[in-house]
Design a protein around this motif. Structure first.
Motif, PDB file in Angstrom:
ATOM      1  N   CYS A  95       0.844  -1.212   0.000  1.00 26.44           N
ATOM      2  CA  CYS A  95       0.000   0.000   0.000  1.00 26.44           C
ATOM      3  C   CYS A  95       0.869   1.248   0.000  1.00 26.44           C
ATOM      4  CB  CYS A  95      -0.965  -0.030   1.173  1.00 26.44           C
ATOM      5  SG  CYS A  95      -0.193  -0.228   2.763  1.00 26.44           S
ATOM      6  N   GLY A  96       1.668   1.386  -1.038  1.00 23.66           N
ATOM      7  CA  GLY A  96       2.637   2.468  -1.131  1.00 23.66           C
ATOM      8  C   GLY A  96       2.092   3.871  -0.991  1.00 23.66           C
ATOM      9  N   GLY A  97       0.825   4.087  -1.267  1.00 24.24           N
ATOM     10  CA  GLY A  97       0.255   5.418  -1.164  1.00 24.24           C
ATOM     11  C   GLY A  97      -0.666   5.603   0.020  1.00 24.24           C
ATOM     12  N   ASP A  98      -0.615   4.710   0.997  1.00 20.81           N
ATOM     13  CA  ASP A  98      -1.584   4.738   2.101  1.00 20.81           C
ATOM     14  C   ASP A  98      -0.872   4.773   3.453  1.00 20.81           C
ATOM     15  OD1 ASP A  98      -3.670   4.303   3.926  1.00 20.81           O
ATOM     16  OD2 ASP A  98      -4.721   2.965   2.540  1.00 20.81           O
ATOM     17  N   TRP A  99      -0.615   5.962   3.957  1.00 21.71           N
ATOM     18  CA  TRP A  99       0.061   6.128   5.234  1.00 21.71           C
ATOM     19  C   TRP A  99      -0.721   5.516   6.390  1.00 21.71           C
ATOM     20  CZ3 TRP A  99       3.650   5.967   8.447  1.00 21.71           C
ATOM     21  CH2 TRP A  99       3.618   6.585   9.695  1.00 21.71           C
ATOM     22  N   PRO A 100      -2.029   5.751   6.551  1.00 20.90           N
ATOM     23  CA  PRO A 100      -2.720   5.155   7.703  1.00 20.90           C
ATOM     24  C   PRO A 100      -2.593   3.628   7.769  1.00 20.90           C
ATOM     25  CG  PRO A 100      -4.091   6.864   6.748  1.00 20.90           C
ATOM     26  CD  PRO A 100      -2.929   6.648   5.796  1.00 20.90           C
ATOM     27  N   VAL A 101      -2.711   2.953   6.644  1.00 20.56           N
ATOM     28  CA  VAL A 101      -2.579   1.488   6.646  1.00 20.56           C
ATOM     29  C   VAL A 101      -1.131   1.086   6.926  1.00 20.56           C
ATOM     30  CG1 VAL A 101      -2.759  -0.606   5.251  1.00 20.56           C
ATOM     31  CG2 VAL A 101      -4.582   1.094   5.192  1.00 20.56           C
ATOM     32  N   THR A 102      -0.192   1.780   6.311  1.00 22.86           N
ATOM     33  CA  THR A 102       1.217   1.489   6.572  1.00 22.86           C
ATOM     34  C   THR A 102       1.533   1.660   8.050  1.00 22.86           C
ATOM     35  OG1 THR A 102       1.879   2.136   4.337  1.00 22.86           O
ATOM     36  CG2 THR A 102       3.594   2.179   6.029  1.00 22.86           C
ATOM     37  N   ARG A 103       1.096   2.738   8.637  1.00 19.28           N
ATOM     38  CA  ARG A 103       1.359   2.979  10.070  1.00 19.28           C
ATOM     39  C   ARG A 103       0.727   1.890  10.914  1.00 19.28           C
ATOM     40  NH1 ARG A 103       0.766   8.432  13.727  1.00 19.28           N
ATOM     41  NH2 ARG A 103       1.438   7.403  15.631  1.00 19.28           N
ATOM     42  N   TRP A 104      -0.529   1.571  10.648  1.00 18.67           N
ATOM     43  CA  TRP A 104      -1.222   0.531  11.421  1.00 18.67           C
ATOM     44  C   TRP A 104      -0.444  -0.774  11.366  1.00 18.67           C
ATOM     45  CZ3 TRP A 104      -3.101  -4.231  10.143  1.00 18.67           C
ATOM     46  CH2 TRP A 104      -3.927  -4.849  11.077  1.00 18.67           C
ATOM     47  N   PHE A 105      -0.049  -1.184  10.158  1.00 20.02           N
ATOM     48  CA  PHE A 105       0.628  -2.460   9.962  1.00 20.02           C
ATOM     49  C   PHE A 105       1.958  -2.507  10.715  1.00 20.02           C
ATOM     50  CE2 PHE A 105       3.453  -5.267   7.514  1.00 20.02           C
ATOM     51  CZ  PHE A 105       2.690  -6.422   7.476  1.00 20.02           C
ATOM     52  N   PHE A 106       2.800  -1.494  10.529  1.00 10.51           N
ATOM     53  CA  PHE A 106       4.119  -1.513  11.160  1.00 10.51           C
ATOM     54  C   PHE A 106       4.059  -1.204  12.649  1.00 10.51           C
ATOM     55  CE2 PHE A 106       5.368  -1.566   6.747  1.00 10.51           C
ATOM     56  CZ  PHE A 106       6.364  -2.534   6.775  1.00 10.51           C
ATOM     57  N   ASP A 107       3.087  -0.429  13.095  1.00 13.66           N
ATOM     58  CA  ASP A 107       2.898  -0.257  14.541  1.00 13.66           C
ATOM     59  C   ASP A 107       2.594  -1.605  15.195  1.00 13.66           C
ATOM     60  OD1 ASP A 107       3.416   2.471  14.749  1.00 13.66           O
ATOM     61  OD2 ASP A 107       1.288   3.046  14.757  1.00 13.66           O
ATOM     62  N   HIS A 108       1.750  -2.403  14.547  1.00  8.01           N
ATOM     63  CA  HIS A 108       1.436  -3.722  15.097  1.00  8.01           C
ATOM     64  C   HIS A 108       2.652  -4.649  15.089  1.00  8.01           C
ATOM     65  CE1 HIS A 108      -2.724  -2.418  14.978  1.00  8.01           C
ATOM     66  NE2 HIS A 108      -2.983  -3.440  15.781  1.00  8.01           N
ATOM     67  N   LEU A 109       3.440  -4.618  14.035  1.00  8.20           N
ATOM     68  CA  LEU A 109       4.665  -5.416  14.034  1.00  8.20           C
ATOM     69  C   LEU A 109       5.580  -5.005  15.182  1.00  8.20           C
ATOM     70  CD1 LEU A 109       5.685  -5.638  10.262  1.00  8.20           C
ATOM     71  CD2 LEU A 109       4.589  -7.389  11.652  1.00  8.20           C
ATOM     72  N   ASN A 110       5.733  -3.702  15.364  1.00 10.66           N
ATOM     73  CA  ASN A 110       6.589  -3.222  16.445  1.00 10.66           C
ATOM     74  C   ASN A 110       6.028  -3.588  17.814  1.00 10.66           C
ATOM     75  OD1 ASN A 110       8.406  -2.174  14.608  1.00 10.66           O
ATOM     76  ND2 ASN A 110       7.548  -0.113  14.691  1.00 10.66           N
ATOM     77  N   ASP A 111       4.708  -3.508  17.962  1.00  6.26           N
ATOM     78  CA  ASP A 111       4.082  -3.902  19.231  1.00  6.26           C
ATOM     79  C   ASP A 111       4.373  -5.360  19.580  1.00  6.26           C
ATOM     80  OD1 ASP A 111       3.003  -1.364  19.472  1.00  6.26           O
ATOM     81  OD2 ASP A 111       0.971  -1.960  18.850  1.00  6.26           O
ATOM     82  N   HIS A 112       4.555  -6.188  18.556  1.00  6.11           N
ATOM     83  CA  HIS A 112       4.816  -7.618  18.760  1.00  6.11           C
ATOM     84  C   HIS A 112       6.308  -7.953  18.615  1.00  6.11           C
ATOM     85  CE1 HIS A 112       0.621  -8.769  19.170  1.00  6.11           C
ATOM     86  NE2 HIS A 112       0.374  -7.859  18.238  1.00  6.11           N
TER      87      HIS A 112
END
Length: 93
Positions: free
Chosen positions: A6-23
């Motif tokens: 999702c190269g043009g979608d900051w909210p989805v990118t943030r959600w995805f990588f925030d969850h990876l970092n949380d885990h």
């Protein structure tokens, strides 16, 4: 590298990588796909890359991209087709 499509979608990118970092998922590089028809304009991808770099402090690579060069009648009516649907338009992209 962790890749997201999702190269043009900051909210989805943030959600995805925030969850990876949380885990506590370990990764060095963020990979993004960018296809204008599905992922937005160049301004969208610029914003996403800027925000991703600032927020996650990781290297980022566009690992998939493409722009149509044939079938202009089909592709030219779709959103975010900023260049001609031709070999030269593909090259400009």
């Amino acid at each position: 590298m962790i890749h997201i499509d999702c190269g043009g979608d900051w909210p989805v990118t943030r959600w995805f990588f925030d969850h990876l970092n949380d885990h506590h998922v370990d990764y060095d590089i963020i990979g993004q796909s960018y296809y204008p028809y599905w992922h937005g304009t160049l301004d969208n991808v610029r914003e996403n890359l800027r925000e991703t770099a600032n927020h996650f402090q990781k290297d980022i690579v566009i690992v998939e991209t493409a722009y149509p060069w044939a079938n202009a009648a089909r592709w030219s009516t779709r959103k975010n087709m900023a260049w001609p649907i031709s070999p030269s338009g593909n090259s400009s992209f």
